[in-house]
Design an enzyme around this catalytic site. Sequence first.
Site, PDB file in Angstrom:
ATOM      1  N   LEU A 187       0.768  -1.284  -0.160  1.00 50.24           N
ATOM      2  CA  LEU A 187      -0.042   0.069   0.004  1.00 50.24           C
ATOM      3  C   LEU A 187       0.739   1.156   0.155  1.00 50.24           C
ATOM      4  CD1 LEU A 187      -2.754  -1.333   2.375  1.00 50.24           C
ATOM      5  CD2 LEU A 187      -2.640  -1.320   0.010  1.00 50.24           C
ATOM      6  N   CYS A 188       2.219   1.271  -0.113  1.00 51.53           N
ATOM      7  CA  CYS A 188       3.017   2.396  -0.363  1.00 51.53           C
ATOM      8  C   CYS A 188       2.821   3.096  -1.577  1.00 51.53           C
ATOM      9  CB  CYS A 188       4.534   1.940   0.020  1.00 51.53           C
ATOM     10  SG  CYS A 188       4.816   1.817   1.749  1.00 51.53           S
ATOM     11  N   MET A 195       8.589   4.852   5.210  1.00 48.83           N
ATOM     12  CA  MET A 195       8.880   3.380   4.793  1.00 48.83           C
ATOM     13  C   MET A 195       9.958   3.237   4.033  1.00 48.83           C
ATOM     14  SD  MET A 195       6.519   1.906   6.441  1.00 48.83           S
ATOM     15  CE  MET A 195       6.939   0.204   5.849  1.00 48.83           C
ATOM     16  N   ASP A 236      24.034 -11.396   4.717  1.00 47.60           N
ATOM     17  CA  ASP A 236      24.246 -12.162   3.402  1.00 47.60           C
ATOM     18  C   ASP A 236      25.728 -12.261   3.130  1.00 47.60           C
ATOM     19  OD1 ASP A 236      23.402 -14.045   1.240  1.00 47.60           O
ATOM     20  OD2 ASP A 236      24.013 -12.177   0.091  1.00 47.60           O
TER      21      ASP A 236
END
Length: 169
Positions: free
Chosen positions: A84-85, A122, A137
């Site tokens: 929803l961004c 966000m 990673d």
Amino acid sequence: MMQDNTLSNSANLSHLDNQGQAQMVDVSDKAPTIRQAVAAAKVRMSPETFAAIQAGNAPKGDVLATAKLAGIMAAKQTAVLIPLCHPLPLQKITVEVTPAPQLPGYEIHATVKTKAETGVEMEALTAVSIAALTLYDMAKALEKSIQIESIRLVSKTGGKSGDYYPPEP
């Protein structure tokens, strides 16, 4: 019963329509303003792993530069990753990966800036999250027990709700 609570509260939740269904917020009537958000995260590891990364001895190469670049790229993809961004024109993205010997590990800070109708919290949070995951990673061959901690919004400025500076954690 739970559904009734959701529906009755949906008027106060901008991402829910009148039926309680998820929706993208309509920001078309808002004026573009300058907005900035800063987010942070910590990546904790053993002293040996920290020393190897600091010395440039990680098997996959330059851990810190790769994490920084991944964070920048991630901020630009936030609207693809989080349903929803809004896609936003990002004018500035910085990601800093700073050694923190006291952890031991690294502190990551991302600053994202735009001139738009909605904020970039966000995008900043996505940047630090992906930078931290990339650091993991790149270093997992040295240590699998690396911990990603304290992903949080440090500040946000601009927009209708004004500036936000939470208390220190």
